[in-house]
Design an enzyme around this catalytic site. Structure first.
Site, mmCIF file in Angstrom:
data_model
loop_
_atom_site.group_PDB
_atom_site.id
_atom_site.type_symbol
_atom_site.label_atom_id
_atom_site.label_comp_id
_atom_site.label_asym_id
_atom_site.label_seq_id
_atom_site.Cartn_x
_atom_site.Cartn_y
_atom_site.Cartn_z
ATOM 1 C CG ASN A 7 -1.901 1.093 1.280
ATOM 2 O OD1 ASN A 7 -1.875 1.983 0.428
ATOM 3 N ND2 ASN A 7 -2.769 1.069 2.269
ATOM 4 N NE ARG A 90 -6.674 0.698 0.223
ATOM 5 C CZ ARG A 90 -7.158 1.003 1.404
ATOM 6 N NH1 ARG A 90 -6.440 0.815 2.482
ATOM 7 N NH2 ARG A 90 -8.359 1.481 1.519
ATOM 8 C CG HIS A 179 -13.595 2.755 2.947
ATOM 9 N ND1 HIS A 179 -14.365 3.721 3.539
ATOM 10 C CD2 HIS A 179 -12.328 2.994 3.360
ATOM 11 C CE1 HIS A 179 -13.621 4.518 4.280
ATOM 12 N NE2 HIS A 179 -12.363 4.093 4.183
ATOM 13 N NE ARG A 238 -11.066 12.006 4.123
ATOM 14 C CZ ARG A 238 -10.805 10.702 4.123
ATOM 15 N NH1 ARG A 238 -11.737 9.837 4.497
ATOM 16 N NH2 ARG A 238 -9.638 10.259 3.736
ATOM 17 C CD GLU A 381 -9.782 -1.759 3.584
ATOM 18 O OE1 GLU A 381 -9.427 -1.451 4.736
ATOM 19 O OE2 GLU A 381 -10.135 -0.923 2.742
#
Ligand code: AMP
Length: 396
Positions: A7, A90, A179, A238, A381
């Site tokens: 990643n 990823r 996601h 956020r 993930e």
């Protein structure tokens, strides 16, 4: 088969090495401050973590370092580079061009590059990770697993914004969602648990970044994040969805550019912005315990937003068979799960307090007579990326 999962960020690179026979992580690590000075953390399974400063000028240096660590006599878990059968990456966005995991070739790299405008922070870094692996481990097959891929089944009424159509045509402005790997994995597990491939499921990925997806018979039909991960629920830092006119209002009053305001909406908003305490929900819980009123409001805002999505998605799917909670908050915060489920009890959701406090291997935390099943399914993930990689490489 042994699969390395990467990643890559703009100045960081996380990795995990999987034994695909057992699905165990043989070693994992993080290279940070690439191109600045360099530091790494490396942990081989069952051993203590090693943390060191180490100069890395580029992502290729980071890949060379991780291969040295993985194959070293003292720190290593494999004898040589040849033991790595494939690498899974990823990757943030393939826009509308790719809707499943793929073996990386020139066309795939071109698409990742073309999609830089819609993934300006991540796509260039993801590409650097891929090219670094090509340089350091030539011939080892590489697979790209896209965060946006699962959401490509959304219909136009879910992915279009009600703005001039030309912005979609000219700039690919639309909802992509993120996601996706997590929503795909937990919704797939939910269908197995329910024993019903046609179930209507709402998946709640609640972590530092949070998003919700409506999954009808295994296909994503809507999701809360948009063109960027800023839309949807309020998150750690956020804002989630707000009136877009707020951007120019704050810009004019504070003497900021639109980009600076959007940066504030990404990095200084959410529960951090409302409470001024922290972006970490454990800190917010502690602040609530200590009587902090704004922390109480921030948690209520988070729950309310989740409930609005669950209700809205139940309506567009015409029913609801299961709600799935996953990621740091979804998996661990039993109080929040109970509060949300109690608030939407009228939909036929009834939590089992005991099961909810200690979810078991069956993942079910709803009462036996609950019309809607409530499931807590740990996401992973990296493992999904490793599994996609192994499956694609075995096929080719
Ligand atoms: P993630 O981005 O999935 O790693 O999730 C991070 C969020 O999960 C943070 O806000 C944490 O406060 C929250 N979290 C992680 N572990 C726990 C826990 N054991 N109990 C409550 N919240 C947790």
């Amino acid at each position: 088969m042994t699969v390395l999962v990467i990643n890559a960020g703009s100045s960081s690179l996380k990795f995990q090495l999987f034994d695909m026979d057992t699905h165990e992580v043989k070693a994992k690590g993080l290279c940070e401050r690439i191109g600045i000075d360099g530091r790494y953390k490396y942990t081989a399974a069952g051993r203590d973590a090693i943390v060191n400063d180490y100069e890395m000028k580029s992502h290729s240096d980071a890949i060379r370092l991780l291969i040295d660590l993985l194959t070293d006599k003292e720190t290593g878990v494999i004898a040589s580079l040849e033991e790595i059968d494939a690498v899974g990456h990823r990757v943030l966005s393939a826009g509308e061009k790719i809707s499943e995991s793929v073996i990386v070739d020139q066309r795939v790299k071109d698409i990742i590059r073309e999609c830089i405008p819609i993934g300006p922070l991540h796509n260039p870094a993801n590409l650097m990770g891929i090219e670094a692996c090509e340089e350091v481990m030539p011939g080892v097959p590489q697979v790209a697993v896209f965060d946006t891929a699962f959401h490509q089944t959304m219909p136009p009424e879910a992915y279009l914004y009600a703005i001039p159509y030309e912005y979609y045509e000219k700039y690919m402005v639309r909802r992509y969602g993120f996601h996706g790997t997590s929503h795909r994995y937990v919704s797939g597990e939910a269908l197995k648990i329910l024993g019903n491939p046609n179930a209507k499921v709402v998946t709640c990925h609640l972590g530092n970044g949070s998003s919700i997806a409506a999954v009808d018979a295994g296909k994503c039909v809507d999701t809360s994040m948009g063109l960027t991960p800023l839309e949807g629920l309020p998150m750690g830092t956020r804002s989630g969805s707000i009136d877009p006119a707020i951007v120019s209002f704050i810009a004019e009053n504070e003497g900021l550019t639109a980009t600076e305001v959007v940066n504030i909406l990404n990095k200084k908003s959410g529960v951090l912005g409302v409470t001024g305490v922290s972006s970490d929900f454990r800190d917010i819980d502690a602040a609530v315990e200590a009587g902090n009123e704004r922390a109480k409001i921030a948690l209520k805002m988070f729950n309310r937003s989740i409930e609005k999505y669950i209700g809205g998605y139940a309506c567009i799917m015409g029913g609801l068979d299961a709600i799935v909670f996953t990621a740091g908050i979804g998996e661990n915060n039993s109080v929040m799960r109970r509060e949300i489920c109690d608030d939407i009890a009228f939909l036929g959701v009834k939590i089992d307090p005991e099961k909810n406090a200690h979810p078991g291997k069956d993942c079910v935390v709803s009462a036996a007579d609950s019309k809607v099943k409530v499931l807590v399914i740990p996401t992973n993930e990296e493992l999904v990326i490793a599994m996609d990689t192994a499956a694609l490489v075995a096929k080719n």
